[in-house]
Each structure stands twice: as C-alpha cells, then as structure tokens.
Design a protein around this motif. Structure first.
Motif, PDB file in Angstrom:
ATOM      1  N   ALA A  39       6.206  10.624  -3.617  1.00 25.10           N
ATOM      2  CA  ALA A  39       5.425  10.460  -2.396  1.00 25.10           C
ATOM      3  C   ALA A  39       6.333  10.432  -1.171  1.00 25.10           C
ATOM      4  O   ALA A  39       6.028  11.035  -0.134  1.00 25.10           O
ATOM      5  CB  ALA A  39       4.591   9.186  -2.487  1.00 25.10           C
ATOM      6  N   VAL A  40       7.477   9.723  -1.273  1.00 25.98           N
ATOM      7  CA  VAL A  40       8.420   9.653  -0.147  1.00 25.98           C
ATOM      8  C   VAL A  40       8.949  11.047   0.184  1.00 25.98           C
ATOM      9  O   VAL A  40       9.035  11.445   1.348  1.00 25.98           O
ATOM     10  CB  VAL A  40       9.570   8.691  -0.499  1.00 25.98           C
ATOM     11  N   THR A  41       9.279  11.812  -0.867  1.00 23.91           N
ATOM     12  CA  THR A  41       9.782  13.177  -0.647  1.00 23.91           C
ATOM     13  C   THR A  41       8.722  14.059   0.005  1.00 23.91           C
ATOM     14  O   THR A  41       9.021  14.841   0.914  1.00 23.91           O
ATOM     15  CB  THR A  41      10.212  13.794  -1.990  1.00 23.91           C
ATOM     16  N   ASN A  45       9.095  16.021   3.523  1.00 22.60           N
ATOM     17  CA  ASN A  45       8.898  17.472   3.626  1.00 22.60           C
ATOM     18  C   ASN A  45       7.839  17.817   4.671  1.00 22.60           C
ATOM     19  O   ASN A  45       7.876  18.894   5.270  1.00 22.60           O
ATOM     20  CB  ASN A  45       8.507  18.051   2.270  1.00 22.60           C
ATOM     21  N   ALA A  46       6.887  16.901   4.883  1.00 17.06           N
ATOM     22  CA  ALA A  46       5.823  17.135   5.869  1.00 17.06           C
ATOM     23  C   ALA A  46       6.246  16.694   7.265  1.00 17.06           C
ATOM     24  O   ALA A  46       5.470  16.793   8.205  1.00 17.06           O
ATOM     25  CB  ALA A  46       4.554  16.396   5.445  1.00 17.06           C
ATOM     26  N   GLY A  47       7.489  16.162   7.396  1.00 14.81           N
ATOM     27  CA  GLY A  47       7.984  15.739   8.701  1.00 14.81           C
ATOM     28  C   GLY A  47       7.398  14.433   9.183  1.00 14.81           C
ATOM     29  O   GLY A  47       7.300  14.193  10.392  1.00 14.81           O
ATOM     30  N   ALA A  70      -4.552   8.788  13.453  1.00 13.33           N
ATOM     31  CA  ALA A  70      -4.466  10.203  13.056  1.00 13.33           C
ATOM     32  C   ALA A  70      -3.206  10.458  12.238  1.00 13.33           C
ATOM     33  O   ALA A  70      -3.213  11.187  11.246  1.00 13.33           O
ATOM     34  CB  ALA A  70      -4.489  11.105  14.291  1.00 13.33           C
ATOM     35  N   GLN A  71      -2.083   9.840  12.638  1.00 14.31           N
ATOM     36  CA  GLN A  71      -0.840  10.017  11.895  1.00 14.31           C
ATOM     37  C   GLN A  71      -0.936   9.416  10.499  1.00 14.31           C
ATOM     38  O   GLN A  71      -0.450   9.987   9.516  1.00 14.31           O
ATOM     39  CB  GLN A  71       0.317   9.380  12.671  1.00 14.31           C
ATOM     40  N   LEU A  72      -1.562   8.243  10.404  1.00 16.00           N
ATOM     41  CA  LEU A  72      -1.710   7.607   9.093  1.00 16.00           C
ATOM     42  C   LEU A  72      -2.644   8.402   8.184  1.00 16.00           C
ATOM     43  O   LEU A  72      -2.427   8.498   6.979  1.00 16.00           O
ATOM     44  CB  LEU A  72      -2.220   6.179   9.270  1.00 16.00           C
ATOM     45  N   GLN A  73      -3.702   8.972   8.764  1.00 14.77           N
ATOM     46  CA  GLN A  73      -4.604   9.793   7.950  1.00 14.77           C
ATOM     47  C   GLN A  73      -3.878  11.029   7.421  1.00 14.77           C
ATOM     48  O   GLN A  73      -4.084  11.462   6.288  1.00 14.77           O
ATOM     49  CB  GLN A  73      -5.825  10.205   8.776  1.00 14.77           C
ATOM     50  N   GLN A  74      -3.000  11.601   8.261  1.00 12.37           N
ATOM     51  CA  GLN A  74      -2.211  12.757   7.801  1.00 12.37           C
ATOM     52  C   GLN A  74      -1.295  12.345   6.659  1.00 12.37           C
ATOM     53  O   GLN A  74      -1.153  13.051   5.656  1.00 12.37           O
ATOM     54  CB  GLN A  74      -1.396  13.327   8.957  1.00 12.37           C
ATOM     55  N   ALA A  75      -0.662  11.184   6.787  1.00 12.27           N
ATOM     56  CA  ALA A  75       0.215  10.687   5.718  1.00 12.27           C
ATOM     57  C   ALA A  75      -0.571  10.431   4.443  1.00 12.27           C
ATOM     58  O   ALA A  75      -0.105  10.706   3.337  1.00 12.27           O
ATOM     59  CB  ALA A  75       0.918   9.408   6.172  1.00 12.27           C
ATOM     60  N   GLN A  77      -3.259  12.001   3.412  1.00 14.87           N
ATOM     61  CA  GLN A  77      -3.558  13.279   2.764  1.00 14.87           C
ATOM     62  C   GLN A  77      -2.337  13.830   2.032  1.00 14.87           C
ATOM     63  O   GLN A  77      -2.450  14.393   0.940  1.00 14.87           O
ATOM     64  CB  GLN A  77      -4.052  14.281   3.808  1.00 14.87           C
ATOM     65  N   VAL A  78      -1.159  13.675   2.627  1.00 10.79           N
ATOM     66  CA  VAL A  78       0.066  14.177   1.994  1.00 10.79           C
ATOM     67  C   VAL A  78       0.327  13.446   0.678  1.00 10.79           C
ATOM     68  O   VAL A  78       0.636  14.056  -0.350  1.00 10.79           O
ATOM     69  CB  VAL A  78       1.271  14.011   2.942  1.00 10.79           C
TER      70      VAL A  78
END
Length: 368
Positions: A39-41, A45-47, A70-75, A77-78
C-alpha cells in the motif's frame, strides 16, 4: 426495476459460467505484514505523501494530518486497488492545513448568526453488484464488485471452468454492496453451463449479456436452458445471449472411422482412475485415426453407484482426463480434446449388479 438491477451481476454467473478451481482468487489469505508495504509503495507511485496506512487483517485504515478530503479519498482509492485489500477507511483528524489569516486587531470580529435552516439527511442508495468477464490474448479477466468473499471465490472458479484459464481475477469485495439473491443464482447457472470459447459476460443494473462460441448444438441448448431458468428466478431480468455454435471441425475421417471412435469405451476397476492394459489397447486402435485427422474429440467420464457423495463429478472427470493424457502422450494435440465429468449420468446398465456397475465405470469418446 429493483429485481432487474439485482440480477445483472449474477449472471456472470451464467455464463460465463461448475465446480472446478484454480487461478488467482480475490480471497487469498493476505496478512497485514505483506499488504502494508504494498500500500505504501502504491501511494508513492501515485505521488501521494503524508498519508499513514495501517492494517487489521486485509482492512486498511488511513490518516493524513493536514490533507483535504479530496486528497484522502484519492489515497483511499489507491490503497483499495492493491491486490488483497478488502477495503480502506479514513480515520483520525484530517483537517485542512490551509492557514487562516487573523482579522486585524483594530476591528472586532463580526458575529455570525446561527443557521436558520437545516438540510434533511439523505440515505445513499446501496451500490449494486456488477460482474464482467472478458477473454483476451492473456487469458480471461474477471472484474467487478460483489458483497462477500464467498461469492467472489465461487465466481472466479466458475469463470475459469466455463471461459477457460488463466483467469486474471480483479473482482473486489465490498460489504456495502447490495447482496441480492440473483448473485448466487448466477453462480448456480454457471455451474451447469458448457465451456464457452472466446466468451464475454456482463451483469449489472440493466441486465445480463453473454457471448462467445460453444462446441455443439447441444451445448447451445444447455446454455439457453440455464439462462431461461436464471431469468425466471430473477424476475424477468433482461438476458441477451449471442453465443454461437462453432463450425464443424475439418476432418479426414470417414463415417466408418468416426463410428469406430465413437464406439470406443474404456472401463475402469472399482475405485481406480488409471488405465488398465486392456483400456490402453482399446485406445491404441483409434490413435492412428485421430493422428491422421484434425477432428476434435469430447471425452466423457462416468462413475457407477453407489459412489462417495459429492465426488461423482470429480472422480468421473479424473477418468476422462486419464484417457486424454494417454492420447496426448501418443501425439494427439491437447487442444483437440475436451474433458467432461458426467458423474452418474447416462448409465448403460443397472447399478444393482456388480456387472452393471463395472459397465458404468467408463470413459467414452465422441468426435465433435
């Protein structure tokens, strides 16, 4: 309309559609120690930086001091895209780090009146399950979202049996997904489906669609019957069936030679699944015919009764596979052979006598 939405996903069941097993399944036993570095990697990779990830089993918990929603939601999903992660949740204090400029000290702050209106709470609709199966150059891809791990495992197994392997399993499990009865209905339909070559299946809110090619007319009829039963049980959900029957395979076999191959019977002793000397001699008589043609052959295996409950199909498949392995070892291309376990179906004699049971423990060849 609700029934129609629910049924869509289940037909992956259909067609897709037994009971064999293999491939990489969504429900693998992945522990926190192996998932956390992945998950950390993935976040790196997603910046995305500034997010702390921890695991309890296969469930991820995210915190990010100073990050926006918004940033947390992106994280989130990743992390959920990492293979093996069941779901991710955002926890802790995640207030924005944007500084607030204080008002000039010479001016008193303007009082803010309390809000006079309130917004009625709304309930988000349940997410509907969805299943997609697609055949490509690298194998079969299984994707979508279902409610339980048991459903994901069963769909992966049936996708491999019906549509071929290897299966690239991208199914996700989300407990928040609606779990209608049609999902298991689709799994059941797939268990009875014939093999489909170059197949595809989509099941979602608007219905079910399946395509591909089956080997013969009887397979097409069996598939249509399974779809009709599924549709009836799903309350009339729309089902689109574009599966076709393969063109007859080219073959230099004469009608008499085909009849000779189709009459070949390989018998097995009670409790055995390997070929006897007599069985191998029977197969030796038709191997030259098969070697000089391009005909495809279906090999059906059978068991007699009584037989250990729950093993009828597995053991009959072992007998058919023993015949296929012998033919391949003698130069017949494995791609021309289809192995089917018929269990106790189609007995040729009564199982009430030892002689009848011996006759029923067999494998047969059929030029398709």
């Amino acid at each position: 309309m609700a029934n129609i939405q629910k049924v869509g996903a289940a037909v992956v069941g259909i067609l897709l559609g037994g009971t064999a097993i293999a491939g990489a399944l969504v429900g693998q036993n992945t522990n926190a120690n192996s998932l956390e570095p992945k998950a950390v990697t993935a976040l790196q990779n997603a910046g995305i930086s500034g997010v702390d990830v921890s695991f309890k089993g296969r469930e991820a918990y995210l915190t990010g001091q100073g990050m926006t929603d918004a940033q947390l939601q992106q994280a989130k999903q990743v992390v959920e895209s990492v293979y093996g992660v069941r779901w991710a949740r955002i926890t802790g204090n995640n207030t924005s780090a944007v500084p607030v400029t204080p008002a000039p000290t010479s001016l008193p702050p303007t009082p803010t009146a309390p809000p006079t209106t309130t917004t009625a709470p709304t309930t988000a609709p349940a997410v509907q399950p969805a299943v997609n199966i697609a055949t490509g150059a690298n194998g079969v891809t299984l994707s979508g979202t279902v409610a339980t791990q048991a459903e994901a495992d069963a769909l992966a197994a049936q996708a491999e049996r019906v549509f071929g392997s290897p299966v690239i399993n991208q199914l996700k499990v989300d407990p928040s997904v609606d779990d209608p009865a049609w999902v298991n209905g689709m799994i059941t339909a797939l268990q009875g489906s014939p093999a489909i070559t170059g197949g595809s299946l989509t099941a979602g809110g608007t219905g079910v669609s399946i395509g591909g090619v089956v080997a013969k007319d009887a397979d097409a009829a069996a598939l249509q019957a399974s779809l009709a039963a599924f549709q009836a049980g799903a309350g009339g959900v729309p089902v689109t069936n574009t599966v076709t029957v393969a063109a007859p395979s080219s073959s230099s076999l004469t009608p008499d030679q085909i009849a000779q191959i189709n009459a070949t019977v390989v018998n097995f002793a009670n409790g055995t699944y390997s070929l006897s000397d007599t069985a191998m001699k029977n197969l030796d008589t038709v191997i030259p015919l098969l070697a000089n043609s391009t005909a495809k052959v279906e090999i059906d295996g059978y068991v007699s009764t009584p037989h250990p409950a729950g093993r009828e199909v597995t053991d009959s498949t072992r007998r058919a596979q023993a015949v296929a392995d012998y033919l391949v070892a003698h130069g017949i291309d494995a791609s021309r052979l289809t192995v089917v376990g018929r269990g106790t179906d189609n007995p040729v004699a009564s199982n009430d006598t030892a002689e009848g049971q011996a006759a029923n423990r067999r494998a047969t060849l059929t030029v398709s």
